[in-house]
Design a protein around this motif. Structure first.
Motif, PDB file in Angstrom:
ATOM      1  N   GLU A  74       0.861  -1.194   0.016  1.00 14.36           N
ATOM      2  CA  GLU A  74       0.021   0.054  -0.099  1.00 14.36           C
ATOM      3  C   GLU A  74       0.584   1.242  -0.032  1.00 14.36           C
ATOM      4  OE1 GLU A  74      -2.647  -0.157   3.317  1.00 14.36           O
ATOM      5  OE2 GLU A  74      -3.299  -2.129   2.500  1.00 14.36           O
ATOM      6  N   LEU A  75       1.891   1.185   0.965  1.00 13.76           N
ATOM      7  CA  LEU A  75       2.600   2.494   1.009  1.00 13.76           C
ATOM      8  C   LEU A  75       3.452   2.785  -0.381  1.00 13.76           C
ATOM      9  CD1 LEU A  75       4.153   2.044   4.443  1.00 13.76           C
ATOM     10  CD2 LEU A  75       2.839   3.900   3.764  1.00 13.76           C
ATOM     11  N   MET A  76       4.174   1.546  -0.981  1.00 13.39           N
ATOM     12  CA  MET A  76       4.725   1.602  -2.275  1.00 13.39           C
ATOM     13  C   MET A  76       3.836   1.921  -3.478  1.00 13.39           C
ATOM     14  SD  MET A  76       6.860  -1.983  -2.139  1.00 13.39           S
ATOM     15  CE  MET A  76       7.378  -1.946  -3.964  1.00 13.39           C
ATOM     16  N   LYS A  77       2.388   1.957  -3.310  1.00 17.34           N
ATOM     17  CA  LYS A  77       1.407   2.324  -4.223  1.00 17.34           C
ATOM     18  C   LYS A  77       1.375   3.741  -4.126  1.00 17.34           C
ATOM     19  CE  LYS A  77      -2.622   0.054  -5.913  1.00 17.34           C
ATOM     20  NZ  LYS A  77      -3.914  -0.562  -5.590  1.00 17.34           N
ATOM     21  N   LYS A  78       1.097   4.151  -2.819  1.00 19.11           N
ATOM     22  CA  LYS A  78       0.918   5.426  -2.702  1.00 19.11           C
ATOM     23  C   LYS A  78       2.069   6.317  -3.129  1.00 19.11           C
ATOM     24  CE  LYS A  78      -2.352   4.981   1.458  1.00 19.11           C
ATOM     25  NZ  LYS A  78      -2.355   5.238   2.677  1.00 19.11           N
ATOM     26  N   SER A  79       3.130   5.865  -2.718  1.00 19.05           N
ATOM     27  CA  SER A  79       4.492   6.640  -3.129  1.00 19.05           C
ATOM     28  C   SER A  79       4.496   6.587  -4.609  1.00 19.05           C
ATOM     29  CB  SER A  79       5.579   5.821  -2.590  1.00 19.05           C
ATOM     30  OG  SER A  79       6.998   6.352  -3.289  1.00 19.05           O
ATOM     31  N   LYS A  80       4.190   5.572  -5.288  1.00 17.01           N
ATOM     32  CA  LYS A  80       4.310   5.564  -6.945  1.00 17.01           C
ATOM     33  C   LYS A  80       3.138   6.596  -7.448  1.00 17.01           C
ATOM     34  CE  LYS A  80       3.960   2.594 -10.943  1.00 17.01           C
ATOM     35  NZ  LYS A  80       3.528   1.423 -11.424  1.00 17.01           N
ATOM     36  N   ASN A  81       2.036   6.763  -6.704  1.00 18.68           N
ATOM     37  CA  ASN A  81       1.038   7.736  -7.278  1.00 18.68           C
ATOM     38  C   ASN A  81       1.555   9.273  -6.949  1.00 18.68           C
ATOM     39  OD1 ASN A  81      -0.689   5.684  -8.121  1.00 18.68           O
ATOM     40  ND2 ASN A  81      -1.981   5.612  -6.065  1.00 18.68           N
ATOM     41  N   LYS A  82       2.164   9.150  -5.730  1.00 19.10           N
ATOM     42  CA  LYS A  82       2.711  10.480  -5.505  1.00 19.10           C
ATOM     43  C   LYS A  82       3.608  10.980  -6.504  1.00 19.10           C
ATOM     44  CE  LYS A  82       3.181  12.471  -1.071  1.00 19.10           C
ATOM     45  NZ  LYS A  82       3.518  12.560   0.413  1.00 19.10           N
ATOM     46  N   ASN A  83       4.816  10.133  -6.733  1.00 19.83           N
ATOM     47  CA  ASN A  83       5.621  10.464  -7.636  1.00 19.83           C
ATOM     48  C   ASN A  83       5.120  10.557  -9.305  1.00 19.83           C
ATOM     49  OD1 ASN A  83       7.898  10.064  -5.856  1.00 19.83           O
ATOM     50  ND2 ASN A  83       8.420   8.185  -6.358  1.00 19.83           N
ATOM     51  N   THR A  84       4.084   9.960  -9.539  1.00 18.06           N
ATOM     52  CA  THR A  84       3.614  10.292 -10.999  1.00 18.06           C
ATOM     53  C   THR A  84       2.991  11.712 -10.835  1.00 18.06           C
ATOM     54  OG1 THR A  84       3.117   7.962 -10.968  1.00 18.06           O
ATOM     55  CG2 THR A  84       1.643   9.329 -12.469  1.00 18.06           C
ATOM     56  N   LEU A  85       2.260  12.043  -9.686  1.00 13.06           N
ATOM     57  CA  LEU A  85       1.470  13.341  -9.674  1.00 13.06           C
ATOM     58  C   LEU A  85       2.774  14.587  -9.679  1.00 13.06           C
ATOM     59  CD1 LEU A  85      -1.263  12.734  -6.958  1.00 13.06           C
ATOM     60  CD2 LEU A  85      -1.566  13.012  -9.422  1.00 13.06           C
ATOM     61  N   ILE A  86       3.732  14.210  -8.973  1.00 14.02           N
ATOM     62  CA  ILE A  86       4.702  15.288  -9.080  1.00 14.02           C
ATOM     63  C   ILE A  86       5.545  15.229 -10.412  1.00 14.02           C
ATOM     64  CG2 ILE A  86       7.198  15.781  -8.043  1.00 14.02           C
ATOM     65  CD1 ILE A  86       6.139  14.365  -5.463  1.00 14.02           C
ATOM     66  N   GLN A  87       5.712  14.277 -11.036  1.00 16.45           N
ATOM     67  CA  GLN A  87       6.295  14.273 -12.265  1.00 16.45           C
ATOM     68  C   GLN A  87       5.281  14.924 -13.396  1.00 16.45           C
ATOM     69  OE1 GLN A  87       7.603  10.226 -13.265  1.00 16.45           O
ATOM     70  NE2 GLN A  87       9.298  10.312 -11.851  1.00 16.45           N
ATOM     71  N   GLY A  88       4.013  14.718 -13.025  1.00 13.27           N
ATOM     72  CA  GLY A  88       3.190  15.307 -14.359  1.00 13.27           C
ATOM     73  C   GLY A  88       3.007  16.760 -13.894  1.00 13.27           C
ATOM     74  N   ASP A  89       3.492  17.483 -12.798  1.00 11.67           N
ATOM     75  CA  ASP A  89       3.334  18.666 -12.777  1.00 11.67           C
ATOM     76  C   ASP A  89       4.423  19.527 -13.435  1.00 11.67           C
ATOM     77  OD1 ASP A  89       1.290  18.466 -11.049  1.00 11.67           O
ATOM     78  OD2 ASP A  89       2.512  18.707  -9.134  1.00 11.67           O
ATOM     79  N   PHE A  90       5.528  18.794 -14.123  1.00 12.03           N
ATOM     80  CA  PHE A  90       6.614  19.317 -14.706  1.00 12.03           C
ATOM     81  C   PHE A  90       6.356  19.463 -16.322  1.00 12.03           C
ATOM     82  CE2 PHE A  90       8.650  18.264 -10.979  1.00 12.03           C
ATOM     83  CZ  PHE A  90       9.202  19.412 -10.305  1.00 12.03           C
TER      84      PHE A  90
END
Length: 90
Positions: A74-90
């Motif tokens: 669950e933590l890995m999934k949340k981390s991956k989703n968070k990283n995807t959101l951050i990368q999508g901002d650039f």
């Protein structure tokens, strides 16, 4: 006919009592974590009871590992989703 093994709930409680000396030597914070760890095994009492394993500690450990694995994924999934959101901002 009677049961050939004790109820898992009672066997789990007995196993926890066997670890009492170990627990007493832990720091206060570690004792709390130790208690939390044993309580996660109770989440899977029915699965453990149905497995009819003669060594109770095996079921307790597998329940703890399963719970930790679920939390980790669950933590890995949340981390991956968070990283995807951050990368999508650039």
């Amino acid at each position: 006919m009677g049961r050939t093994i004790p109820s898992f709930r009672l066997a789990c409680m007995a196993e926890e009592l066997r670890w009492r000396k170990f627990r007493s030597r832990l720091s206060k914070d570690d004792r709390k974590k130790f208690d939390e760890m044993f309580s996660t095994a109770r989440l899977h009492n029915s699965a453990c009871a149905n497995s009819a394993r003669p060594i109770v500690l095996e079921c307790i450990i597998m329940s703890i590992i399963l719970n930790d694995f679920k939390r980790l994924t669950e933590l890995m999934k949340k981390s991956k989703n968070k990283n995807t959101l951050i990368q999508g901002d650039f």
